[in-house]
Design a protein around this motif. Structure first.
Motif, PDB file in Angstrom:
ATOM      1  N   UNK A 193       0.804  -1.218   0.000  1.00 35.08           N
ATOM      2  CA  UNK A 193       0.000   0.000   0.000  1.00 35.08           C
ATOM      3  C   UNK A 193       0.840   1.273   0.000  1.00 35.08           C
ATOM      4  N   UNK A 194       2.106   1.180   0.384  1.00 35.45           N
ATOM      5  CA  UNK A 194       2.948   2.377   0.346  1.00 35.45           C
ATOM      6  C   UNK A 194       3.449   2.675  -1.064  1.00 35.45           C
ATOM      7  N   UNK A 195       3.439   1.648  -1.934  1.00 41.96           N
ATOM      8  CA  UNK A 195       3.821   1.831  -3.341  1.00 41.96           C
ATOM      9  C   UNK A 195       3.012   0.840  -4.179  1.00 41.96           C
ATOM     10  N   UNK A 196       1.723   1.089  -4.349  1.00 37.24           N
ATOM     11  CA  UNK A 196       0.838   0.090  -4.964  1.00 37.24           C
ATOM     12  C   UNK A 196       1.099  -0.129  -6.451  1.00 37.24           C
ATOM     13  N   UNK A 197       0.955  -1.390  -6.855  1.00 38.79           N
ATOM     14  CA  UNK A 197       0.977  -1.721  -8.280  1.00 38.79           C
ATOM     15  C   UNK A 197      -0.444  -1.943  -8.785  1.00 38.79           C
ATOM     16  N   UNK A 198      -1.392  -2.153  -7.859  1.00 31.57           N
ATOM     17  CA  UNK A 198      -2.780  -2.395  -8.247  1.00 31.57           C
ATOM     18  C   UNK A 198      -3.424  -1.138  -8.807  1.00 31.57           C
ATOM     19  N   UNK A 199      -4.060  -1.301  -9.967  1.00 33.05           N
ATOM     20  CA  UNK A 199      -4.826  -0.220 -10.588  1.00 33.05           C
ATOM     21  C   UNK A 199      -6.242  -0.733 -10.886  1.00 33.05           C
ATOM     22  N   UNK A 200      -6.770  -1.488  -9.923  1.00 30.48           N
ATOM     23  CA  UNK A 200      -8.049  -2.182 -10.127  1.00 30.48           C
ATOM     24  C   UNK A 200      -9.174  -1.245 -10.542  1.00 30.48           C
ATOM     25  N   UNK A 201      -9.372  -0.186  -9.786  1.00 31.32           N
ATOM     26  CA  UNK A 201     -10.551   0.659 -10.005  1.00 31.32           C
ATOM     27  C   UNK A 201     -10.429   1.556 -11.225  1.00 31.32           C
ATOM     28  N   UNK A 202      -9.212   1.889 -11.624  1.00 30.12           N
ATOM     29  CA  UNK A 202      -9.060   2.761 -12.793  1.00 30.12           C
ATOM     30  C   UNK A 202      -8.924   1.982 -14.094  1.00 30.12           C
ATOM     31  N   UNK A 203      -8.662   0.676 -14.015  1.00 29.61           N
ATOM     32  CA  UNK A 203      -8.556  -0.132 -15.229  1.00 29.61           C
ATOM     33  C   UNK A 203      -9.767  -1.023 -15.449  1.00 29.61           C
ATOM     34  N   UNK A 204     -10.489  -1.358 -14.364  1.00 28.18           N
ATOM     35  CA  UNK A 204     -11.521  -2.392 -14.434  1.00 28.18           C
ATOM     36  C   UNK A 204     -12.802  -1.929 -13.763  1.00 28.18           C
ATOM     37  N   UNK A 205     -13.901  -1.993 -14.495  1.00 28.60           N
ATOM     38  CA  UNK A 205     -15.210  -1.730 -13.902  1.00 28.60           C
ATOM     39  C   UNK A 205     -15.864  -3.052 -13.545  1.00 28.60           C
ATOM     40  N   UNK A 206     -16.412  -3.116 -12.352  1.00 27.06           N
ATOM     41  CA  UNK A 206     -17.103  -4.311 -11.884  1.00 27.06           C
ATOM     42  C   UNK A 206     -18.588  -3.997 -11.755  1.00 27.06           C
ATOM     43  N   UNK A 207     -19.412  -4.761 -12.477  1.00 27.99           N
ATOM     44  CA  UNK A 207     -20.861  -4.576 -12.425  1.00 27.99           C
ATOM     45  C   UNK A 207     -21.486  -5.828 -11.833  1.00 27.99           C
ATOM     46  N   UNK A 208     -22.328  -5.642 -10.834  1.00 30.08           N
ATOM     47  CA  UNK A 208     -22.943  -6.762 -10.117  1.00 30.08           C
ATOM     48  C   UNK A 208     -24.242  -7.195 -10.784  1.00 30.08           C
ATOM     49  N   UNK A 209     -24.757  -8.381 -10.434  1.00 31.49           N
ATOM     50  CA  UNK A 209     -26.051  -8.819 -10.971  1.00 31.49           C
ATOM     51  C   UNK A 209     -27.202  -7.896 -10.582  1.00 31.49           C
ATOM     52  N   UNK A 210     -27.021  -7.118  -9.505  1.00 33.42           N
ATOM     53  CA  UNK A 210     -28.046  -6.158  -9.084  1.00 33.42           C
ATOM     54  C   UNK A 210     -27.948  -4.836  -9.836  1.00 33.42           C
ATOM     55  N   UNK A 211     -27.086  -4.802 -10.877  1.00 37.02           N
ATOM     56  CA  UNK A 211     -26.859  -3.598 -11.680  1.00 37.02           C
ATOM     57  C   UNK A 211     -26.289  -2.472 -10.831  1.00 37.02           C
ATOM     58  N   UNK A 212     -25.234  -2.810 -10.098  1.00 35.90           N
ATOM     59  CA  UNK A 212     -24.515  -1.841  -9.288  1.00 35.90           C
ATOM     60  C   UNK A 212     -23.041  -1.837  -9.673  1.00 35.90           C
ATOM     61  N   UNK A 213     -22.438  -0.665  -9.559  1.00 33.92           N
ATOM     62  CA  UNK A 213     -20.998  -0.536  -9.758  1.00 33.92           C
ATOM     63  C   UNK A 213     -20.314  -0.841  -8.433  1.00 33.92           C
ATOM     64  N   UNK A 214     -19.420  -1.834  -8.435  1.00 35.00           N
ATOM     65  CA  UNK A 214     -18.769  -2.292  -7.208  1.00 35.00           C
ATOM     66  C   UNK A 214     -17.348  -1.751  -7.157  1.00 35.00           C
TER      67      UNK A 214
END
Length: 325
Positions: free
Chosen positions: A223-244
């Motif tokens: 977390x002090x030097x993250x390599x994860x770019x999950x939220x800016x590269x990947x959109x997650x849509x749930x079966x309830x039609x929500x952005x996760x």
């Protein structure tokens, strides 16, 4: 240096329901509706506006959605690259309807031994995977074998490669298992197992993102030097039609889409969460492949260089590079 600043992938959960009970997954334990074609069509238009190129229709077991062929057809009509991973139980019956609609079709297989694979999946599906391979090839499809690698089955890669993939001219995708929440996955990989994975990744028709191996050697995301770019590269849509957000596995917040995905994703509230990607306490040590693969692809780093050969190799084999131009 950041190369791409817009999301490139959507993990679209068409349902959390599943007809298997894999011990290394807890998605199937969640109650779930099914996405509606109307919502999918709306969201695909906004995903295109946001720059997304690949739609992974996932689950649960995506083939449980009786209108999956229509969802895939809509995505193809809008110009997306599509991907589906299935346990094979329902594929033989639906193969004709899905023909030509899935650019990257993956059949999950975790052992060359039927009893062992079925035990891992909690249901008898080995024979259905074999049947699915035969059916897909008869229809001119080019499926892959997705092998979830554990410390206990890494020495079975060779048998799957020699007895199943090579005779059927299939790509073998090696998917190192990852830990999340309280799901038991069998512990960390040894240094020797990581070396074996890298060696396998160099074989013909084997895909192994070596960035995954390097990340595990480095102890995962920090977390002090993250390599994860999950939220800016990947959109997650749930079966309830929500952005996760920030990703499915953390799922800290869910925002109702209500036909306004484009505006919702660009809103200040969502972008505040996006800015925390890889920096939350829960992100320490994370090595979830679903989000690390797109993370490695958008920013030049040692992981970008590690991932590049396998990315080029797979897209050349599958021909999907043409759709990315």
């Amino acid at each position: 240096m950041r190369l791409v600043r817009h999301p490139v992938l959507c993990n679209y959960y068409v349902t959390y329901r599943c007809n298997a009970t894999c011990g290394f997954c807890d998605i199937w334990e969640r109650p779930s509706p099914y996405v509606t074609p109307e919502n999918v069509a709306e969201n695909l238009r906004d995903l295109r506006r946001l720059g997304v190129r690949v739609i992974d229709f996932t689950g649960g077991e995506p083939l449980l959605h009786r209108q999956l062929d229509g969802l895939l057809a809509e995505a193809k009509q809008q110009g997306f690259i599509t991907t589906v991973t299935t346990n094979g139980l329902l594929y033989p019956k639906q193969a004709e309807r899905l023909r030509g609609l899935v650019d990257m079709l993956h059949f999950s297989l975790d052992s060359p031994i039927a009893e062992e694979h079925d035990r891992l999946r909690g249901v008898k599906c080995f024979d259905k995977v074999m049947e699915s391979i035969a059916v897909a090839r008869s229809l001119g499809e080019r499926p892959d074998i997705l092998f979830t690698v554990f410390e206990h089955n890494i020495d079975q890669i060779g048998a799957v490669y020699e007895t199943i993939c090579k005779p059927n001219n299939l790509v073998l995708i090696l998917n190192p298992v990852f830990e999340y929440n309280e799901v038991a996955t069998g512990g960390q990989f040894s240094a020797e197992s990581l070396r074996k994975l890298t060696e396998w990744g160099r074989r013909k028709n084997v895909y192994l993102n070596d960035g995954f191996v390097q990340l595990r050697r480095d102890g995962g995301n920090h977390i002090d030097k993250p390599v994860c770019r999950a939220a800016s590269t990947t959109l997650v849509i749930s079966p309830e039609n929500k952005l996760v957000l920030p990703c499915y596995h953390l799922g800290l917040q869910e925002f109702p889409i209500e036909g306004k995905l484009y505006d919702l994703y660009r809103s200040a509230e969502v972008q505040q969460l996006v800015a925390l990607e890889g920096r939350l306490p829960q992100c320490e040590g994370c090595a979830i492949n679903c989000y690390m693969q797109p993370s490695f692809a958008v920013e030049i780093s040692k992981y970008w260089w590690k991932a590049l050969p396998s990315t080029l190799k797979y897209n050349r084999i599958k021909g999907t590079w043409k759709s990315l131009l």
